[in-house]
Design a protein around this motif. Sequence first.
Motif, PDB file in Angstrom:
ATOM      1  N   ARG A 196      -7.685   7.889  -6.510  1.00  0.00           N
ATOM      2  CA  ARG A 196      -8.970   7.275  -7.514  1.00  0.00           C
ATOM      3  C   ARG A 196      -8.439   6.624  -8.796  1.00  0.00           C
ATOM      4  O   ARG A 196      -9.313   5.771  -9.513  1.00  0.00           O
ATOM      5  N   GLY A 234      -1.759   5.579  -2.258  1.00  0.00           N
ATOM      6  CA  GLY A 234      -3.111   5.554  -2.455  1.00  0.00           C
ATOM      7  C   GLY A 234      -3.399   4.037  -3.446  1.00  0.00           C
ATOM      8  O   GLY A 234      -4.569   3.925  -4.106  1.00  0.00           O
ATOM      9  N   ARG A 236      -9.733   0.000 -10.574  1.00  0.00           N
ATOM     10  CA  ARG A 236      -9.620  -1.389  -9.830  1.00  0.00           C
ATOM     11  C   ARG A 236      -9.624  -2.437 -10.631  1.00  0.00           C
ATOM     12  O   ARG A 236     -10.492  -2.319 -11.855  1.00  0.00           O
ATOM     13  N   HIS A 244      -7.296   4.022  -3.929  1.00  0.00           N
ATOM     14  CA  HIS A 244      -8.189   4.731  -2.995  1.00  0.00           C
ATOM     15  C   HIS A 244      -8.184   6.075  -3.079  1.00  0.00           C
ATOM     16  O   HIS A 244      -7.204   6.695  -3.573  1.00  0.00           O
ATOM     17  N   GLU A 245      -9.242   6.529  -2.255  1.00  0.00           N
ATOM     18  CA  GLU A 245      -9.226   8.214  -2.359  1.00  0.00           C
ATOM     19  C   GLU A 245      -7.815   8.555  -1.423  1.00  0.00           C
ATOM     20  O   GLU A 245      -7.442   7.866  -0.624  1.00  0.00           O
ATOM     21  N   ASP A 262      -6.412  -1.487  -6.713  1.00  0.00           N
ATOM     22  CA  ASP A 262      -7.449  -0.680  -6.104  1.00  0.00           C
ATOM     23  C   ASP A 262      -6.925   0.749  -5.945  1.00  0.00           C
ATOM     24  O   ASP A 262      -5.780   0.928  -5.165  1.00  0.00           O
ATOM     25  N   GLN A 271       0.838  -1.031   0.143  1.00  0.00           N
ATOM     26  CA  GLN A 271      -0.033   0.363   0.005  1.00  0.00           C
ATOM     27  C   GLN A 271       0.847   1.191   0.023  1.00  0.00           C
ATOM     28  O   GLN A 271       1.781   1.481   0.910  1.00  0.00           O
TER      29      GLN A 271
END
Length: 411
Positions: A237, A115, A393, A233-234, A231, A112
């Motif tokens: 995006r 984002g 994603r 993430h905020e 994916d 991770q």
Amino acid sequence: MNLSRRLTEQGLELIVDGRLDAYWADHLSQEIGRIIHEGIHHVRLHLGAVQYISSAGIRVLLQFHKQLSRIDGSFLVSEPSAIVRSVIQLTGLEALLVGAAPVVPSENVIHQEKGIVVERIALDPAARMRCRLVGTPTPFPASGFTAQDVQVVAARSNLFGIGLGALGSDYEECRSRFGEWMMVDGAVAYLPSDRAAVPDYAAGAGAYHPVSQMLYGLCWEGQPAWQFRFDAHEPRRVVSLSEILQQALSVAGTAVAGVVIVAETASLVGAALRKPPTEALRGATPLAHPEIRNWLRFTPERAFPESVTLAVGVVAREAPPDLMPWLRPLGGETGLHAHLHAAAFSYHPLPRGRLDLRQTLSGLFEQHALKGMLHLLTDDREIQGAGESELTRGACWIGPIDRITRSEDTL
């Protein structure tokens, strides 16, 4: 009707205040669709302030309950008003729609950063693929491609490919239609270079294996060793194509790999043939300006937003010399070279967790509209450049390539 959102431990709760009749049911459907497109697959609908619900409203509830259940999500009604509960009971849907939403299972996140969340899934880590170079890496011979350049390719399981090709039984049948072509695990899709430019496809079933005429390109065979889910993430995006391909090589621990990507899409950037490569050049240089515009159709801006993309290709960090002419730099400072074709399908949310490649492909070709195809490129012009393709994603299947051969025979 007023709508507001609230995050809970079970997912997202959408609070509805007002009448849920035919008019407002459409607004509610659009809002829930936006929520699912954002990657939220566990939704609770708070209907405590709703004093009227029509059959149109019930239809929306049932529609999204079925849709999210199919992708391992959940859609439930929380704290319904007395009127709403009565209607749900009378329609026999209380056991289905009213209850406590399950806790969202935690994912096995191994990376991770900035984002991007990645989950790595081992399929067969020892598996390796063999790549075949078909034809020559010069896509525009002066005399145009002839029948002598064609190789017949029958799509089958564990066989992948990209290049210039067409569905058909022989060269003459395909002569005016050769274009961007992909083959993936028994299915074939291509974009004819005729004036209509309507993408076509054929998916194998049972003893049926779609037959293509291939002019040049890459084919590789074997089983993917790894799958990873990504994916955005905020607040980010989106995830760029180059980031996905970098991660693919990192997961596989290899310098060259065949990849298949299925992902919800923000935009694609690329090009496609305008006319058949079987035409003689008559002294023109097709890849030089301005003649290139007569031969290639570029995306003037980002294309196919809010779609699902199937991308197939080969990526390399350190490609062997014989493979390098078939690849193009991704741009920027990635140091990667790749050759990928992409098919854009109508949007639908992808399930979470591990995906079966064959089932995923079957669902794409059988249930969703094929909207277009592109040879993916990076447009890195300083002012007018559209950049590179961006996804939100999805899943990527990776097959490390350890052997590269030239194939002059029928595949």
